[in-house]
Design a protein around this motif. Sequence first.
Motif, mmCIF file in Angstrom:
data_model
loop_
_atom_site.group_PDB
_atom_site.id
_atom_site.type_symbol
_atom_site.label_atom_id
_atom_site.label_comp_id
_atom_site.label_asym_id
_atom_site.label_seq_id
_atom_site.Cartn_x
_atom_site.Cartn_y
_atom_site.Cartn_z
ATOM 1 N N LEU A 12 -8.960 -4.367 -5.511
ATOM 2 C CA LEU A 12 -8.256 -5.605 -5.173
ATOM 3 C C LEU A 12 -8.690 -6.779 -6.049
ATOM 4 O O LEU A 12 -7.914 -7.703 -6.271
ATOM 5 C CB LEU A 12 -8.441 -5.930 -3.688
ATOM 6 C CG LEU A 12 -7.819 -4.909 -2.725
ATOM 7 C CD1 LEU A 12 -8.132 -5.291 -1.282
ATOM 8 C CD2 LEU A 12 -6.319 -4.786 -2.950
ATOM 9 N N GLU A 66 4.951 1.508 -2.328
ATOM 10 C CA GLU A 66 5.268 0.410 -1.425
ATOM 11 C C GLU A 66 6.743 0.049 -1.583
ATOM 12 O O GLU A 66 7.230 -0.146 -2.700
ATOM 13 C CB GLU A 66 4.384 -0.791 -1.780
ATOM 14 C CG GLU A 66 4.436 -1.913 -0.796
ATOM 15 C CD GLU A 66 3.418 -2.982 -1.142
ATOM 16 O OE1 GLU A 66 3.849 -4.115 -1.398
ATOM 17 O OE2 GLU A 66 2.213 -2.669 -1.167
ATOM 18 N N MET A 118 0.844 -1.178 0.000
ATOM 19 C CA MET A 118 0.000 0.000 0.000
ATOM 20 C C MET A 118 0.888 1.239 0.000
ATOM 21 O O MET A 118 1.874 1.299 0.716
ATOM 22 C CB MET A 118 -0.897 -0.012 1.239
ATOM 23 C CG MET A 118 -1.825 1.178 1.301
ATOM 24 S SD MET A 118 -2.868 1.225 2.778
ATOM 25 C CE MET A 118 -3.787 -0.264 2.650
ATOM 26 N N LYS A 158 -4.834 -5.566 -8.359
ATOM 27 C CA LYS A 158 -4.776 -6.445 -7.192
ATOM 28 C C LYS A 158 -4.024 -5.852 -6.000
ATOM 29 O O LYS A 158 -3.644 -6.567 -5.079
ATOM 30 C CB LYS A 158 -4.183 -7.810 -7.545
ATOM 31 C CG LYS A 158 -4.843 -8.466 -8.738
ATOM 32 C CD LYS A 158 -5.179 -9.884 -8.477
ATOM 33 C CE LYS A 158 -5.780 -10.564 -9.670
ATOM 34 N NZ LYS A 158 -7.093 -10.139 -10.048
ATOM 35 N N ASN A 159 -3.763 -4.525 -5.993
ATOM 36 C CA ASN A 159 -3.093 -3.886 -4.860
ATOM 37 C C ASN A 159 -3.461 -2.405 -4.813
ATOM 38 O O ASN A 159 -4.066 -1.887 -5.748
ATOM 39 C CB ASN A 159 -1.579 -4.071 -4.947
ATOM 40 C CG ASN A 159 -0.972 -3.342 -6.115
ATOM 41 O OD1 ASN A 159 -1.019 -2.117 -6.210
ATOM 42 N ND2 ASN A 159 -0.379 -4.092 -7.036
ATOM 43 N N ASN A 191 -1.133 0.029 -4.477
ATOM 44 C CA ASN A 191 0.069 0.801 -4.747
ATOM 45 C C ASN A 191 -0.254 1.858 -5.793
ATOM 46 O O ASN A 191 -0.641 1.550 -6.908
ATOM 47 C CB ASN A 191 1.193 -0.122 -5.236
ATOM 48 C CG ASN A 191 2.563 0.430 -4.931
ATOM 49 O OD1 ASN A 191 2.709 1.358 -4.145
ATOM 50 N ND2 ASN A 191 3.565 -0.139 -5.548
#
Length: 191
Positions: free
Chosen positions: A27, A177, A1, A32-33, A35
């Motif tokens: 997500l 991140e 994150m 899928k993150n 960032n």
Amino acid sequence: MTKSNRLPAIVREQMTSEQTAMLDAILAGPRKNLNGPFVAWIHSPALGELAQRLGAFCRYETGLPLRLSELAILATAAAWQSQAEWHIHLPIAVEAGILPDVAEQIRQGATPDFPLEDERVIWNFANELYRDKRVSERTYAAAVAMFGLPVVVNLVGLLGYYALVAMTLNAFGMRAEGQGEGDLPFAETVL
């Protein structure tokens, strides 16, 4: 994150239903993150939901190969001196085929020595648009001839979206991140 020195920490248990819906959509999607700018946008889930959907299109469906999309993103990160955007996209761009020397020339603000004409056309288009706020007839014609009008329209959208990302990351002092203070590609300006 992505971390920010300006945004309050937010945990799932404190989120509104709109915020959790946006979080779940990000997500579950191709990223899928979180960032990138999403930690900021979650504070305005209506904007965040629209922006993340636009971003998914601009990153994955413009009609440009990944190598050229990532080149346009690096041009944007350099134009905005966006620490996190550069940090996130440099390895993706290199893996997609952008030469490390070319990326370094972009980071330094030099005119890159591109090995491929399609890279030169993308660079000229992005660079002129950021520098001059316009695109010359010559560059526009070259882009349309090489990629077609729909892809050029999408390129403008990609540049605009990643400028929004860069502005978000810069305004909220966000870092990617795993990005430490010694890991900054651009000199940090403190106001």
